[in-house]
Structures are given as C-alpha cells and as structure tokens.
Motif scaffolding. Structure first.
Motif, PDB file in Angstrom:
ATOM      1  N   GLY A   1       0.774  -1.246   0.000  1.00 37.27           N
ATOM      2  CA  GLY A   1       0.000   0.000   0.000  1.00 37.27           C
ATOM      3  C   GLY A   1       0.796   1.282   0.000  1.00 37.27           C
ATOM      4  N   THR A   2       2.113   1.204   0.142  1.00 38.60           N
ATOM      5  CA  THR A   2       2.894   2.446   0.071  1.00 38.60           C
ATOM      6  C   THR A   2       2.811   3.052  -1.336  1.00 38.60           C
ATOM      7  OG1 THR A   2       4.316   1.631   1.815  1.00 38.60           O
ATOM      8  CG2 THR A   2       5.185   3.451   0.542  1.00 38.60           C
ATOM      9  N   ASP A   3       2.649   2.192  -2.337  1.00 36.60           N
ATOM     10  CA  ASP A   3       2.442   2.712  -3.707  1.00 36.60           C
ATOM     11  C   ASP A   3       1.189   3.600  -3.731  1.00 36.60           C
ATOM     12  OD1 ASP A   3       4.574   1.124  -4.609  1.00 36.60           O
ATOM     13  OD2 ASP A   3       3.256  -0.547  -5.165  1.00 36.60           O
ATOM     14  N   LEU A   4       0.159   3.154  -3.015  1.00 37.56           N
ATOM     15  CA  LEU A   4      -1.094   3.917  -2.992  1.00 37.56           C
ATOM     16  C   LEU A   4      -0.917   5.241  -2.259  1.00 37.56           C
ATOM     17  CD1 LEU A   4      -4.120   4.183  -3.520  1.00 37.56           C
ATOM     18  CD2 LEU A   4      -4.544   2.796  -1.483  1.00 37.56           C
ATOM     19  N   THR A   5      -0.180   5.235  -1.153  1.00 39.52           N
ATOM     20  CA  THR A   5       0.095   6.493  -0.448  1.00 39.52           C
ATOM     21  C   THR A   5       0.743   7.484  -1.413  1.00 39.52           C
ATOM     22  OG1 THR A   5       0.510   5.243   1.587  1.00 39.52           O
ATOM     23  CG2 THR A   5       1.273   7.527   1.540  1.00 39.52           C
ATOM     24  N   ALA A   6       1.717   7.002  -2.189  1.00 41.74           N
ATOM     25  CA  ALA A   6       2.437   7.888  -3.116  1.00 41.74           C
ATOM     26  C   ALA A   6       1.482   8.439  -4.178  1.00 41.74           C
ATOM     27  CB  ALA A   6       3.584   7.122  -3.774  1.00 41.74           C
ATOM     28  N   ALA A   7       0.664   7.575  -4.764  1.00 36.65           N
ATOM     29  CA  ALA A   7      -0.251   8.031  -5.821  1.00 36.65           C
ATOM     30  C   ALA A   7      -1.267   9.025  -5.254  1.00 36.65           C
ATOM     31  CB  ALA A   7      -0.965   6.830  -6.456  1.00 36.65           C
ATOM     32  N   ALA A   8      -1.743   8.760  -4.043  1.00 34.81           N
ATOM     33  CA  ALA A   8      -2.758   9.642  -3.443  1.00 34.81           C
ATOM     34  C   ALA A   8      -2.175  11.017  -3.127  1.00 34.81           C
ATOM     35  CB  ALA A   8      -3.326   9.006  -2.176  1.00 34.81           C
ATOM     36  N   LEU A   9      -0.941  11.036  -2.613  1.00 34.58           N
ATOM     37  CA  LEU A   9      -0.329  12.329  -2.318  1.00 34.58           C
ATOM     38  C   LEU A   9      -0.033  13.088  -3.609  1.00 34.58           C
ATOM     39  CD1 LEU A   9       2.080  11.456   0.641  1.00 34.58           C
ATOM     40  CD2 LEU A   9      -0.118  12.640   0.739  1.00 34.58           C
ATOM     41  N   ALA A  10       0.406  12.350  -4.632  1.00 36.49           N
ATOM     42  CA  ALA A  10       0.680  13.013  -5.921  1.00 36.49           C
ATOM     43  C   ALA A  10      -0.601  13.641  -6.472  1.00 36.49           C
ATOM     44  CB  ALA A  10       1.264  12.007  -6.921  1.00 36.49           C
ATOM     45  N   ALA A  11      -1.724  12.936  -6.324  1.00 42.09           N
ATOM     46  CA  ALA A  11      -2.998  13.476  -6.828  1.00 42.09           C
ATOM     47  C   ALA A  11      -3.430  14.675  -5.995  1.00 42.09           C
ATOM     48  CB  ALA A  11      -4.083  12.398  -6.790  1.00 42.09           C
ATOM     49  N   ALA A  12      -3.401  14.527  -4.675  1.00 45.48           N
ATOM     50  CA  ALA A  12      -3.924  15.582  -3.803  1.00 45.48           C
ATOM     51  C   ALA A  12      -3.106  16.861  -3.917  1.00 45.48           C
ATOM     52  CB  ALA A  12      -3.934  15.105  -2.357  1.00 45.48           C
ATOM     53  N   LEU A  13      -1.793  16.719  -4.074  1.00 45.44           N
ATOM     54  CA  LEU A  13      -0.931  17.899  -4.090  1.00 45.44           C
ATOM     55  C   LEU A  13      -0.618  18.363  -5.506  1.00 45.44           C
ATOM     56  CD1 LEU A  13       0.716  16.340  -1.190  1.00 45.44           C
ATOM     57  CD2 LEU A  13       0.604  18.818  -1.150  1.00 45.44           C
ATOM     58  N   GLY A  14      -1.172  17.687  -6.503  1.00 39.70           N
ATOM     59  CA  GLY A  14      -0.926  18.097  -7.889  1.00 39.70           C
ATOM     60  C   GLY A  14       0.539  17.974  -8.258  1.00 39.70           C
ATOM     61  N   ALA A  15       1.187  16.859  -7.873  1.00 45.04           N
ATOM     62  CA  ALA A  15       2.623  16.699  -8.139  1.00 45.04           C
ATOM     63  C   ALA A  15       2.898  16.604  -9.636  1.00 45.04           C
ATOM     64  CB  ALA A  15       3.141  15.442  -7.441  1.00 45.04           C
ATOM     65  N   ASP A  16       4.079  17.043 -10.028  1.00 50.90           N
ATOM     66  CA  ASP A  16       4.473  16.939 -11.440  1.00 50.90           C
ATOM     67  C   ASP A  16       4.915  15.534 -11.772  1.00 50.90           C
ATOM     68  OD1 ASP A  16       4.507  19.906 -12.187  1.00 50.90           O
ATOM     69  OD2 ASP A  16       5.617  19.792 -10.301  1.00 50.90           O
ATOM     70  N   ALA A  17       5.396  14.805 -10.767  1.00 52.15           N
ATOM     71  CA  ALA A  17       5.844  13.438 -11.032  1.00 52.15           C
ATOM     72  C   ALA A  17       5.608  12.572  -9.808  1.00 52.15           C
ATOM     73  CB  ALA A  17       7.334  13.434 -11.385  1.00 52.15           C
ATOM     74  N   CYS A  18       5.289  11.297 -10.074  1.00 51.78           N
ATOM     75  CA  CYS A  18       5.180  10.321  -8.996  1.00 51.78           C
ATOM     76  C   CYS A  18       6.129   9.179  -9.349  1.00 51.78           C
ATOM     77  CB  CYS A  18       3.747   9.813  -8.870  1.00 51.78           C
ATOM     78  SG  CYS A  18       3.549   8.690  -7.470  1.00 51.78           S
ATOM     79  N   GLU A  19       7.262   9.170  -8.682  1.00 52.46           N
ATOM     80  CA  GLU A  19       8.316   8.214  -9.008  1.00 52.46           C
ATOM     81  C   GLU A  19       8.283   7.059  -8.020  1.00 52.46           C
ATOM     82  OE1 GLU A  19      11.911  10.217 -10.451  1.00 52.46           O
ATOM     83  OE2 GLU A  19      10.297  10.141 -11.911  1.00 52.46           O
ATOM     84  N   ILE A  20       8.229   5.846  -8.549  1.00 56.97           N
ATOM     85  CA  ILE A  20       8.174   4.654  -7.698  1.00 56.97           C
ATOM     86  C   ILE A  20       9.529   3.956  -7.822  1.00 56.97           C
ATOM     87  CG2 ILE A  20       6.962   2.457  -7.271  1.00 56.97           C
ATOM     88  CD1 ILE A  20       5.046   4.777  -6.969  1.00 56.97           C
ATOM     89  N   TYR A  21      10.375   4.106  -6.808  1.00 54.57           N
ATOM     90  CA  TYR A  21      11.711   3.501  -6.844  1.00 54.57           C
ATOM     91  C   TYR A  21      11.649   2.109  -6.238  1.00 54.57           C
ATOM     92  CZ  TYR A  21      13.591   8.035  -8.054  1.00 54.57           C
ATOM     93  OH  TYR A  21      13.866   9.209  -8.698  1.00 54.57           O
ATOM     94  N   THR A  22      12.190   1.108  -6.969  1.00 54.80           N
ATOM     95  CA  THR A  22      12.090  -0.257  -6.493  1.00 54.80           C
ATOM     96  C   THR A  22      13.363  -1.037  -6.801  1.00 54.80           C
ATOM     97  OG1 THR A  22      10.649  -2.213  -6.504  1.00 54.80           O
ATOM     98  CG2 THR A  22      10.831  -0.992  -8.574  1.00 54.80           C
ATOM     99  N   ASP A  23      13.304  -2.368  -6.635  1.00 56.11           N
ATOM    100  CA  ASP A  23      14.522  -3.180  -6.768  1.00 56.11           C
ATOM    101  C   ASP A  23      14.702  -3.776  -8.156  1.00 56.11           C
ATOM    102  OD1 ASP A  23      12.478  -4.965  -6.603  1.00 56.11           O
ATOM    103  OD2 ASP A  23      13.295  -6.157  -4.972  1.00 56.11           O
ATOM    104  N   VAL A  24      13.856  -3.384  -9.101  1.00 52.45           N
ATOM    105  CA  VAL A  24      14.054  -3.765 -10.509  1.00 52.45           C
ATOM    106  C   VAL A  24      13.997  -2.474 -11.332  1.00 52.45           C
ATOM    107  CG1 VAL A  24      13.242  -6.163 -10.437  1.00 52.45           C
ATOM    108  CG2 VAL A  24      11.572  -4.328 -10.647  1.00 52.45           C
ATOM    109  N   ASP A  25      14.387  -2.551 -12.626  1.00 52.08           N
ATOM    110  CA  ASP A  25      14.539  -1.324 -13.412  1.00 52.08           C
ATOM    111  C   ASP A  25      13.228  -0.755 -13.941  1.00 52.08           C
ATOM    112  OD1 ASP A  25      17.206  -1.574 -12.993  1.00 52.08           O
ATOM    113  OD2 ASP A  25      17.674  -2.398 -14.982  1.00 52.08           O
ATOM    114  N   GLY A  26      12.116  -1.439 -13.720  1.00 55.80           N
ATOM    115  CA  GLY A  26      10.844  -0.950 -14.230  1.00 55.80           C
ATOM    116  C   GLY A  26       9.867  -2.108 -14.291  1.00 55.80           C
ATOM    117  N   VAL A  27       8.847  -1.952 -15.141  1.00 52.40           N
ATOM    118  CA  VAL A  27       7.886  -3.033 -15.353  1.00 52.40           C
ATOM    119  C   VAL A  27       8.390  -3.854 -16.535  1.00 52.40           C
ATOM    120  CG1 VAL A  27       5.488  -3.613 -15.863  1.00 52.40           C
ATOM    121  CG2 VAL A  27       6.019  -1.544 -14.527  1.00 52.40           C
TER     122      VAL A  27
END
Ligand code: ADP
Ligand code: ASP
Ligand code: MG
Length: 418
Positions: A172-198
C-alpha cells in the motif's frame, strides 16, 4: 465497519504548481531502505532532487521484510489478531523507516520532517487491513514544504474516520504515493524499487524479460491484478482515476524506468502483448447448486473481493485475493454450500492492449500450452487478458513458454517512449 465502495477524489483540490518549482513524490520500497547504508542512499537521492530546485515528498515502505515479520509476530501471539490492533502494529514499520530517512537527510545538511499517515492527513474508511482513502487533508505537508523541508511520509497507512490507525493493503505504500501526488498536484510520482521498471515478465523468473518503456493504465491494472506485484493494484486504479502518471524505476541506478499512463497509438503499434504474469498460489473455490445471487451476496457481505467468476451449469467457480481466503471459506460454510477449494492451482496470464485488435492470441496461447502438455483447468478473459488456471508446478514453465511464443524477449517487442 464503514467501508467506502470506491476511492473518491481527495477532498482537497489540487493547487496550481508554483511557477518554476516542481513538486515530486518519490516512493521507496522495502528493499530500497533495507539497511542503514541504503537508508543513507535514499536520503541522498531525496536531497539531490531538492537541490535540483524541487519541492520533495518522500514516501517510504518498511525496511526489508519488516511488515512480514510484524504480521508473523502478531500471529505468534494471537491466532486471530484483532484487525484494529493488527493495523496498529504493522503500521509501525513505515514509521521507523521514515524517521530514519529524515535523520539521514538532516545529517546531509537539509531540513526534513517525518510524518505518520495520520499526521500527513491521510483519512480512510474503517476497513482495517484494506482501508480506502476518503480524503487527504494536506495542510501540514504544505506548511512543511513551504518551510523548505523535505517531507517524509510513512506509507501504507492512514487514520480512519473513527480516528483509528488503518493500513491500505499489502504493497500500500504505492497507494500512499499516488494519493499524495494526486492531492498535491505533483508533477511526477516516481516509484523507486529493486528492478529497473515493469518487465514483460517477472525478471526474477524470466531472465530474458525486457523492460517496457510505457504501459497503459489498463494493461498495468491487468498485470497488477494477475501477479506483477511491482505496483499495488489499488495504486494503479487510483493513478488512473486521478490522472497521475507513475514512473517505476530502479533505486540503484539513474536509468529511466517504465511510464504508466494513458494508452496512446504508439503503445498499440508495436507490441500486441505487453507481458506474461503469474501467481503460484490462488484462492479458487468450486461451489455446487447455490444460485449466484445468494453466493455473491454472501461473499459481498463478508467483504470478499471476488476476482474471476466462471459459471458452468449449476456450478460456480470463483477466485479471490489470498488475504480474503479465510473470509470466503467462512462465508461458504455459513451459507451451507457444497464447496471445495482448488488449492493446487496457480495462474498464468497473457496481457496486452493490442489483443483487442489482433485475432489469434488465444489460439497461439492454447497451442503453446498444448505443446508443453499443460492442460488449463479454467480460463478467464477480459478484452486485454487471457488467464489460465494451471497446476502450480506447471506455472513457471508456462510463463517461460508463453514469453517465448509471443517473442517478448526480442527488441522488436519494444515500445517507443512517450
Ligand atoms: P517494493 O518493495 O519496491 O515495493 P515489490 O517487491 O513490491 O517492491 O515489487 C518489485 C518486485 O516485483 C520485483 O522484485 C519483481 O520480482 C516483482 N515483479 C513481478 N512481476 C514483475 C514484472 N512484470 N516487472 C517487474 N517486476 C515484477
Ligand atoms: N510494508 C507494506 C507491505 O509490505 C507496504 C509496502 O511495502 O508497500 O505490504
Ligand atoms: Mg511493493
């Protein structure tokens, strides 16, 4: 329990980003903050973003496997922990990591403040263990940003409308990030993880899997729902509903990762199939002689999120998320239904937006499985997905064979960037 049916628009209207100053939300998963050295590296990345002139919010997961350890601890103490107390316990992991990151940032000479989900104004319904966000009261975050602080928010948690601590479901930390990005009108929501992407398949299982440059929300929803745990399903749903573009990338490099965003023409041109996903464990139930209305009524009452439904004559087969298994079993027993659980099954899914306009995908997938000598027990489809329920021991070879059959390891399958 008051449960909301959907994750509504945060009540705080996004403000206009201030001229010249971007706002970025950077989320770091458990492996990214697994030890003190990694915590200091995360602090360094947040400071570097701040130095580039941005307003920076860091959202962090619990260190390593800490949440699993806390869940196991609870079950060692109590066979069926009270949901409220379990949330109180497991939300702690994220508080630890965000405080540590804030300390490390201070040591680098920058102002930082850590906030729990509750302090950050993340208000949820009262469904412990899978709470939905009903509102983001972001005043405190804004004030801290205005004071030039890097703001660390503990992921995966909020405070309910009854003022209890809640958690947002595993991952659910992914959801926290997306929700804050939406609420604050962020320019980017970057999800840093242990692989290079999807990737076109779990890179830990298929070494020749390729990183996708871009995936549509619809594809990512199907991939997340069918086992690609790199993004939590609900975070993708939230991002799509609130038009938040997600950038999934590696914590350990500066390489661009995968953009998750609206579908566009270029996505469809090249790749028909974007990926093969899998799960090795599924909660699948076969139920006899209960009308679907009674069955699904009882499951809904028990809070079970039904995933796949297959009706065969008077028999119904359905699957549900693993965390709802117990609730489903109890509901079926209470209903007096004649049911069996098919615990020997896993699932392999082929996902791709191009499937809508290209016939023959099912034919190729079935032929591939036949060549392997694997017989799917159940099959379910959506316009952009075919899912095969298979004996668990066949899952890995089926993923590999389907990945080969659709040539997903080849550069030809690569998509142009946005
Ligand atoms: P985090 O702790 O950063 O949230 P997760 O463990 O939740 O990370 O998700 C990342 C993991 O997802 C990877 O280590 C990888 O094994 C797994 N994964 C499964 N399917 C995919 C896929 N299609 N693409 C990328 N990663 C995948
Ligand atoms: N720590 C939580 C979990 O393990 C949330 C997350 O990592 O996103 O599920
Ligand atoms: Mg995760």
């Amino acid at each position: 329990m008051t449960e909301t049916a959907f994750e509504p628009v945060p009540a705080v209207a996004p403000s206009e980003p201030e001229a010249g100053l971007g706002l970025v939300v950077m989320k770091f998963g458990g492996t990214s903050v697994a030890d003190p050295e990694k915590i200091r590296r995360v602090a360094g990345r947040l400071v570097a973003a701040k130095r580039r002139g941005g307003r920076v919010i860091g959202v962090v997961s619990a260190m390593g496997q800490h949440t699993d350890e806390l869940v196991a601890l609870a079950h060692n103490v109590s066979p069926e922990p009270q949901p409220r107390e379990l949330d109180m316990l497991i939300s702690v992991g994220e508080r630890i990591s965000c405080a540590l990151v804030a300390m490390a940032i201070s040591d680098l000479g920058h102002g930082a403040i850590s906030l729990t989900g509750s302090q950050a104004g993340i208000v949820t319904d009262t469904a412990h263990g899978k709470a939905k966000i009903v509102e983001v009261r972001d005043r405190r975050i804004r004030e801290a940003l205005d004071r030039d602080r890097i703001v660390l928010v503990a992921g995966f948690q909020g405070v309910s409308t009854d003022l209890d601590i809640t958690t947002l479901g595993r991952g659910g930390t992914d959801l926290t990030a997306a929700a804050l990005a939406a609420a604050l009108g962020a320019d980017a929501c970057e999800i840093y993880t242990d692989v290079d992407g999807v990737f076109t398949a779990d890179p830990r299982l298929v070494p020749e899997a390729r990183k996708l440059h871009a995936v549509s929300y619809e594809e990512m929803l199907e991939m997340a729902a069918s086992g690609a745990k790199v993004l939590q399903l609900r975070s993708v749903e939230f991002a799509r509903n609130h038009d938040v573009k997600l950038h999934v990338r590696s914590t350990f490099t500066d390489e661009a990762g995968t953009w998750v965003r609206e579908e566009d023409e270029r996505m469809l041109e090249k790749a028909i199939i974007s990926g093969v996903t899998h799960t090795v464990e599924e909660a699948v139930f076969e139920v006899r002689d209960v009308t679907p209305a009674d069955l699904f009524g009882a499951l809904a009452e028990a809070g079970v999120n039904v995933d796949t439904v297959i009706q065969i004559g008077s028999d119904t087969v359905f699957s549900a998320p693993l965390e709802d298994r117990r609730a489903a079993e109890d509901a079926l027993t209470a209903l007096g239904a004649d049911w069996v659980e098919r615990s020997e099954l896993g699932k392999v899914s082929v996902v791709g937006a191009g499937m809508r306009s290209h016939p023959g995908i099912a034919a190729r997938a079935f032929a591939t499985l036949r060549e392997l000598g694997v017989e799917p027990r159940f099959v379910s489809t959506s316009p952009i997905k075919i899912a095969f329920f298979l004996p668990r021991e066949s899952v890995e070879q089926a993923v590999q064979a389907l990945h080969d059959a659709f040539e997903l390891g080849s550069t030809e399958a690569e998509r142009a960037h946005a």
